[in-house]
Write a protein that holds these residues in place. Structure first.
Motif, PDB file in Angstrom:
ATOM      1  N   SER A 167      33.500  39.917  49.785  1.00 38.41           N
ATOM      2  CA  SER A 167      32.703  39.217  48.786  1.00 38.41           C
ATOM      3  C   SER A 167      33.603  38.370  47.893  1.00 38.41           C
ATOM      4  N   VAL A 168      33.050  37.290  47.395  1.00 38.14           N
ATOM      5  CA  VAL A 168      33.817  36.343  46.589  1.00 38.14           C
ATOM      6  C   VAL A 168      33.659  36.674  45.114  1.00 38.14           C
ATOM      7  N   ASP A 169      34.778  36.839  44.436  1.00 40.11           N
ATOM      8  CA  ASP A 169      34.800  37.074  43.005  1.00 40.11           C
ATOM      9  C   ASP A 169      35.329  35.809  42.344  1.00 40.11           C
ATOM     10  N   THR A 170      34.430  35.003  41.803  1.00 38.30           N
ATOM     11  CA  THR A 170      34.846  33.708  41.255  1.00 38.30           C
ATOM     12  C   THR A 170      35.781  33.863  40.061  1.00 38.30           C
TER      13      THR A 170
ATOM     14  N   ASP B 247      38.041  36.239  39.744  1.00 39.87           N
ATOM     15  CA  ASP B 247      39.353  36.529  40.334  1.00 39.87           C
ATOM     16  C   ASP B 247      39.994  35.248  40.852  1.00 39.87           C
ATOM     17  N   ILE B 248      39.197  34.403  41.508  1.00 43.67           N
ATOM     18  CA  ILE B 248      39.741  33.151  42.043  1.00 43.67           C
ATOM     19  C   ILE B 248      40.221  32.249  40.909  1.00 43.67           C
ATOM     20  N   ALA B 249      39.493  32.211  39.815  1.00 40.47           N
ATOM     21  CA  ALA B 249      39.925  31.395  38.664  1.00 40.47           C
ATOM     22  C   ALA B 249      41.258  31.894  38.117  1.00 40.47           C
ATOM     23  N   LYS B 250      41.411  33.225  38.019  1.00 43.51           N
ATOM     24  CA  LYS B 250      42.679  33.796  37.548  1.00 43.51           C
ATOM     25  C   LYS B 250      43.804  33.495  38.530  1.00 43.51           C
ATOM     26  N   PHE B 251      43.470  33.594  39.836  1.00 43.18           N
ATOM     27  CA  PHE B 251      44.475  33.281  40.851  1.00 43.18           C
ATOM     28  C   PHE B 251      44.945  31.844  40.735  1.00 43.18           C
ATOM     29  N   LEU B 252      44.009  30.900  40.580  1.00 46.87           N
ATOM     30  CA  LEU B 252      44.387  29.496  40.531  1.00 46.87           C
ATOM     31  C   LEU B 252      45.267  29.200  39.324  1.00 46.87           C
TER      32      LEU B 252
ATOM     33  N   GLY C 191      42.226  41.509  45.654  1.00 49.11           N
ATOM     34  CA  GLY C 191      41.953  40.252  44.966  1.00 49.11           C
ATOM     35  C   GLY C 191      43.060  39.230  45.165  1.00 49.11           C
ATOM     36  N   TYR C 192      42.697  37.979  44.991  1.00 50.68           N
ATOM     37  CA  TYR C 192      43.666  36.896  45.140  1.00 50.68           C
ATOM     38  C   TYR C 192      44.712  36.923  44.025  1.00 50.68           C
TER      39      TYR C 192
END
Length: 277
Positions: A43-46, A48-53, A13-14
Motif C-alpha cells: 500500500s502507498v503511504d503518501t 512516507d513518500i513525502a518524507k522520503f523525497l 517505508g521509503y
C-alpha cells in the motif's frame, strides 16, 4: 562523485530505506516495486513518500531504481502470464508517479515456447500498453545472461524491442555486469569494445543504470549467479575500470551482490575509494 547504492527493502517505508542508504554510505538505492516473486503491491503511504523525497533531496539520493518482480514475464507463451505482467507494470508505474523522474527496470522474460521474434513482439506490445506519454518514470530493459530462453542477452534484441515502442523517449537500458559477462560480452578484457558495440547497436544515450555484480560463472556461460565484488570471475580490477570508464562513470551504479547491509557498506566504501572522480 560516484553515484553508488545497493538493493534495500522498502517494507518499513521509503523514508526508512533512505535512512539506511545514508547510514551505509550509499547515495542512491534500488528496491523491489512489490514482492519479487509476485503478488500485490504494498500500500502507498503518501506521507512516507513525502518524507522520503525531502530526505532524498537533502542527501542527493535520486534517482532511485525500482525493480519489477522476477515473475513478470512479458514474453511468455501463456496469455495469463502476459496479462499478469501488464497488471504488474501498469500498477507499478502508477505508484511511481509519486516518485517522479526515477527509474524502473524489468527482465524482458523468457520466450521459450514462442521463439524470440514473437517474444520480442510481446514485450513491445506490453511497453506500448503500459508506457504512456503521461508517465514520469524511465522504464529500463535489463540486459540478461541468456539462461532459459531469456530475451535481452543480445544487445540487438534490446534494440529491436526499443525500436517498436511508441514512447521510446521513456525507454532505456540497465546493464548488469554479471549478466552481460555471462552472455558473452567480455567486460574484463575488452570493456571498450563492449561499450562501442552497445553504442552502435542500442545507443549509449539509452544506458541509464548499471547493476554492479561479480559473477560465479565464466564468460559466455549463459548462467546467472551473482558474486561479491572481487570474489567472482569478473574480479575487482575489472569492476573498478568499469565504474571509472569515461563513458560510464556518470551513471548510477546499484549493487546486487549476495550481501546484508554491512557487506554492502564495505563494497560501497571500496568502490568509492577506487573511484577517480
Amino acid at each position: 562523485m560516484l553515484k553508488i547504492g545497493c538493493h534495500l527493502s522498502v517494507a518499513a517505508g521509503y523514508e526508512a530505506a533512505a535512512k539506511t542508504a545514508v547510514e551505509i554510505g550509499a547515495n542512491t538505492f534500488q528496491f523491489f516495486s512489490r514482492n519479487p516473486r509476485g503478488g500485490a503491491a504494498r500500500s502507498v503511504d503518501t506521507a512516507d513518500i513525502a518524507k522520503f523525497l525531502r530526505l532524498a533531496q537533502q542527501h542527493d539520493l535520486l534517482p532511485v531504481l525500482a525493480h519489477a518482480p522476477y515473475v513478470l514475464n512479458a514474453s511468455s507463451a501463456t496469455p495469463a502470464t502476459r496479462a499478469f505482467a501488464h497488471m504488474c507494470m501498469q500498477g507499478d508505474l502508477s505508484t511511481l508517479q509519486l516518485l517522479p523522474n526515477n527509474l524502473y527496470t524489468f527482465h524482458p522474460g523468457s520466450s521459450s515456447g514462442v521463439g524470440k521474434p514473437q517474444g520480442i513482439a510481446y514485450v513491445t506490445e506490453l511497453l506500448n500498453r503500459a508506457v504512456t506519454p503521461e508517465i514520469n518514470t524511465t522504464v529500463l530493459l535489463e540486459a540478461m545472461s541468456g539462461k532459459g530462453g531469456e530475451l535481452g542477452a543480445d544487445f540487438g534484441e534490446l534494440a529491436e524491442i526499443i525500436s517498436g515502442v511508441e514512447c521510446a523517449d521513456k525507454i532505456g537500458v540497465c546493464l548488469d555486469t554479471c549478466h552481460v559477462f555471462c552472455a558473452g560480452y567480455d567486460i574484463v578484457e575488452n570493456l571498450d569494445g563492449v561499450i562501442e558495440e552497445f553504442d552502435r547497436t542500442v545507443g549509449l544515450a539509452r544506458l541509464k543504470a548499471v547493476h554492479v555484480n561479480d559473477s560465479m560463472h565464466p564468460l559466455g556461460s549463459r548462467k546467472d549467479r551473482h558474486a561479491k565484488i572481487g570474489e567472482g570471475l569478473i574480479g575487482a580490477d575489472a569492476i573498478i575500470r568499469l565504474i571509472n570508464h569515461p563513458r560510464l562513470k556518470h551513471l548510477p551504479f546499484y549493487l546486487e551482490t549476495p550481501n546484508e547491509n554491512d557487506g554492502y557498506q564495505k563494497e560501497i566504501a571500496f568502490l568509492k575509494a577506487h573511484y577517480s572522480g
